[in-house]
Scaffold this active site. Structure first.
Site, PDB file in Angstrom:
ATOM      1  N   GLU A 184       0.823  -1.204   0.000  1.00 35.01           N
ATOM      2  CA  GLU A 184       0.000   0.000   0.000  1.00 35.01           C
ATOM      3  C   GLU A 184       0.860   1.258   0.000  1.00 35.01           C
ATOM      4  O   GLU A 184       0.537   2.244  -0.678  1.00 35.01           O
ATOM      5  CB  GLU A 184      -0.937  -0.001   1.221  1.00 35.01           C
ATOM      6  CG  GLU A 184      -1.958  -1.118   1.252  1.00 35.01           C
ATOM      7  CD  GLU A 184      -3.104  -0.906   0.278  1.00 35.01           C
ATOM      8  OE1 GLU A 184      -3.125   0.116  -0.426  1.00 35.01           O
ATOM      9  OE2 GLU A 184      -3.992  -1.778   0.204  1.00 35.01           O
ATOM     10  N   ARG A 188       0.638   3.805  -3.291  1.00 32.00           N
ATOM     11  CA  ARG A 188       0.024   5.106  -3.008  1.00 32.00           C
ATOM     12  C   ARG A 188       1.057   6.210  -2.850  1.00 32.00           C
ATOM     13  O   ARG A 188       0.959   7.259  -3.480  1.00 32.00           O
ATOM     14  CB  ARG A 188      -0.834   5.018  -1.733  1.00 32.00           C
ATOM     15  CG  ARG A 188      -2.017   4.060  -1.845  1.00 32.00           C
ATOM     16  CD  ARG A 188      -2.717   3.914  -0.486  1.00 32.00           C
ATOM     17  NE  ARG A 188      -3.628   2.785  -0.473  1.00 32.00           N
ATOM     18  CZ  ARG A 188      -4.967   2.877  -0.431  1.00 32.00           C
ATOM     19  NH1 ARG A 188      -5.534   4.065  -0.392  1.00 32.00           N
ATOM     20  NH2 ARG A 188      -5.711   1.795  -0.404  1.00 32.00           N
ATOM     21  N   GLU A 449     -12.175  -0.119 -10.369  1.00 31.24           N
ATOM     22  CA  GLU A 449     -11.700  -1.096 -11.359  1.00 31.24           C
ATOM     23  C   GLU A 449     -12.524  -1.129 -12.639  1.00 31.24           C
ATOM     24  O   GLU A 449     -11.970  -1.200 -13.751  1.00 31.24           O
ATOM     25  CB  GLU A 449     -11.645  -2.489 -10.731  1.00 31.24           C
ATOM     26  CG  GLU A 449     -10.458  -2.715  -9.825  1.00 31.24           C
ATOM     27  CD  GLU A 449     -10.574  -1.960  -8.499  1.00 31.24           C
ATOM     28  OE1 GLU A 449      -9.533  -1.652  -7.888  1.00 31.24           O
ATOM     29  OE2 GLU A 449     -11.715  -1.675  -8.081  1.00 31.24           O
ATOM     30  N   THR A 533      -0.828   0.710 -10.354  1.00 31.14           N
ATOM     31  CA  THR A 533      -2.108   0.107  -9.961  1.00 31.14           C
ATOM     32  C   THR A 533      -2.969   1.044  -9.131  1.00 31.14           C
ATOM     33  O   THR A 533      -4.104   0.718  -8.810  1.00 31.14           O
ATOM     34  CB  THR A 533      -1.874  -1.222  -9.227  1.00 31.14           C
ATOM     35  OG1 THR A 533      -3.084  -1.976  -9.202  1.00 31.14           O
ATOM     36  CG2 THR A 533      -1.383  -0.974  -7.803  1.00 31.14           C
TER      37      THR A 533
END
Length: 574
Positions: A184, A188, A449, A533
């Site tokens: 994460e 991020r 998504e 992503t």
């Protein structure tokens, strides 16, 4: 011919008979004078006319060059991106007025989400809109702020971007006694900072990215090189979560390559790239024939443990990064093995594809051992976009096959939304014979998504249907999730009961992909950028290296390069 006739009439004055009645000496002198004058005049006239003709030819050549440039632009050449990620050549294709209106509506949504974050949760990780306070879900790293940097920049929200930049400069501190998720934090924070650097060319962001990456690096110090997934940012102690039985998670271990390779490229320091590429080398040693890996990996042996195979939570972005590292390196021989691994995995994916009755919705099963489970996460709805993007690397027949599969899967994912009373998708779906689909876990946490896949399909096919689907999803978010103090998820997509969390990826991904869905294709061109992503665009840089010797002793990058979102299934309740 006109010039020839004019010269002939003048030359009559050179004829001696013309002067027979005049004194001989005077006549001869006058003849000489007139002839010389005409010779000089004709020479000057000829030179002037030649100059005019040359100038005319140059003007015509310039005009033809301009026409050629226009034809290239119309043909889809996006030009070289400027600092804002937009093409430096003006597109000759007019912007659709409906796209402009919709883009502004999405921008207004971003302003509402961002202003609410600024007002109630500034500098904290995420906003709880209903209670109007911030929470530090990621150790107080300003996750929403850093996640939003590229969205603000792309949308042209310059004042907001500058305020965020000042916070990064003056308040962002990574020296925290906090057990951080390597995955994460990478997607991020490292990804967000690198993207802000690539867009703005502000070295502050690169320096901060390097700081946090250095704190994450000890996680890769395992016998196999497969990283531990948790690390203390202040002390560097790394381990895996207890609930995995000591194993590392596939997606968490295979979704740092884009960011760490980019960091090595931009700093000239090879250590980041070496750590993450060793993971792929290790996994490739025992890569299965179908390219499908279970979600748990032993970090000591580097081998897979018996567990679920899925394109949903904990598996998804591993496959995504196999494709995107190949794109990031501009598809050269140096990154060919990534593409080969990805194509192997796509053969495995085909073995998991099933269709429902009676409506023949296409979906991707999960697998455990030899058993298939008719379940698909909304997280797996990144796959249509990934498959469409990857279809470009096949020959014509295979390319069309995979593009058709991507379109079929996108239709299913869109119906995840359309099948509920709120028109928002649940977290996962089950498929039963004769029943098509039914919601399993029924919350919606503002995930991106499906919108992500619609963006790719729109860019790659030009089919405006995908814009319409995206607009319908946006309107459902506006109706069900927008409140006075931000955006919230739903505890139940059937009842519409709201939760109390504005996930950082709503600003980083959902709204960014929606904005780009209604933007010209020259804005963050797929020829020049690759998205991590978490939807952070990173510049494509051609690779000719073998993964070694990226930096010299002076720390400067060697010329091996030339410029040219999956989250874990986490839910936060009230």
């Amino acid at each position: 011919m006109a010039r020839a006739r004019s010269s002939a009439s003048r030359w009559r004055y050179c004829n001696p008979s013309y002067y027979l009645k005049r004194p001989k000496r005077l006549a001869l002198l006058f003849i000489a004078f007139v002839c010389v004058s005409f010779l000089v005049w004709d020479r000057q006239t000829l030179v002037r006319e030649q100059e005019i003709e040359v100038a005319s030819l140059k003007a015509e050549l310039t005009h033809l060059q301009d026409l050629l440039d226009e034809l290239k632009s119309i043909g889809g050449n996006a030009g070289v991106s400027g600092r804002n990620g937009k093409s430096s050549k003006k597109s000759t294709v007019p912007d659709d007025p409906i796209d402009i209106q919709r883009r502004e509506k999405v921008k207004d949504a971003m302003l509402h989400a961002w202003s609410s974050y600024e007002k109630y949760a500034w500098g904290q990780d995420e906003l709880q809109p209903q209670s109007k306070n911030g929470v530090n879900s990621f150790g107080g790293l300003g996750a929403t702020l850093i996640d939003s940097l590229d969205t603000l920049y792309i949308m042209g929200l310059d004042e907001q971007f500058q305020r965020a930049r000042e916070w990064v400069a003056n308040s962002l501190d990574f020296n925290k006694n906090y057990e951080a998720s390597v995955f994460e934090t990478t997607i991020r924070v490292v990804g967000g900072l690198l993207s802000a650097y690539d867009l703005s060319e502000d070295k502050l962001f690169l320096e901060k990215a390097r700081d946090i990456a250095d704190r994450l690096l000890p996680a890769w110090n395992t016998p196999s090189g497969i990283p531990y997934n948790i690390i203390n940012l202040a002390h560097g102690n790394a381990h895996n979560p207890g609930w995995t039985g000591g194993d590392s998670i596939l997606a968490d271990s295979g979704t740092e390559q884009l960011e760490f390779i980019a960091l090595s490229q931009r700093t000239g320091d090879p250590k980041y790239q070496k750590k993450v590429e060793n993971v792929i080398i290790e996994l490739n040693k025992t890569f299965p024939a179908d390219g499908l890996l279970p979600i748990y990996i032993n970090p000591h042996r580097g081998t897979s443990s018996y567990s679920t195979i899925t394109f949903g939570a904990m598996g998804d972005s591993f496959y995504e990064y196999l494709l995107k590292v190949w794109i990031q390196g501009n598809k050269t021989a140096a990154v060919k093995h990534y593409r080969e691994m990805w194509e192997t995995s796509m053969k495995g994916l085909l073995s998991l594809v099933r269709r429902t009755t009676p409506s023949s919705f296409t979906y991707i099963c999960e697998k455990n051992g030899d058993s298939l489970h008719d379940k698909m996460d909304e997280l797996a709805c990144f796959a249509p976009g990934m498959i469409a993007l990857g279809s470009l690397g096949y020959g014509p027949e295979e390319s069309q096959k995979f593009l058709s599969l991507a379109e079929e899967l996108a239709w299913t994912c869109y119906n995840f939304y359309q099948s509920t009373p709120t028109k928002l998708a649940g977290e996962n779906y089950f498929f039963h014979s004769g029943q098509d689909m039914s919601v399993g876990t029924s919350w919606n946490i503002l995930r991106p998504e499906t919108v992500e896949s619609l963006f790719y399909l729109w860019r790659l096919t030009g089919n405006k249907t995908y814009q319409e689907w995206g607009w319908n999803i946006f309107q459902a978010f506006e109706k069900n999730s927008r409140i006075e103090s931000g955006y919230v998820g739903l505890k139940d997509v059937n009842s519409g009961v709201k939760d109390n969390m504005m996930q950082s990826f709503f600003l980083a991904e959902t709204l960014e992909y929606l904005y780009l869905l209604f933007s010209p294709s020259s804005v963050i061109s797929l020829d020049e950028w690759v998205f991590n992503t978490e939807a952070h665009p990173i510049r494509i840089m051609t690779r000719h290296d073998n993964g070694e010797n990226l930096g010299g002793s002076d720390g400067q990058q060697k010329q091996f390069y030339r410029l040219r979102g999956r989250k874990e299934g986490r839910r936060v309740d009230d």
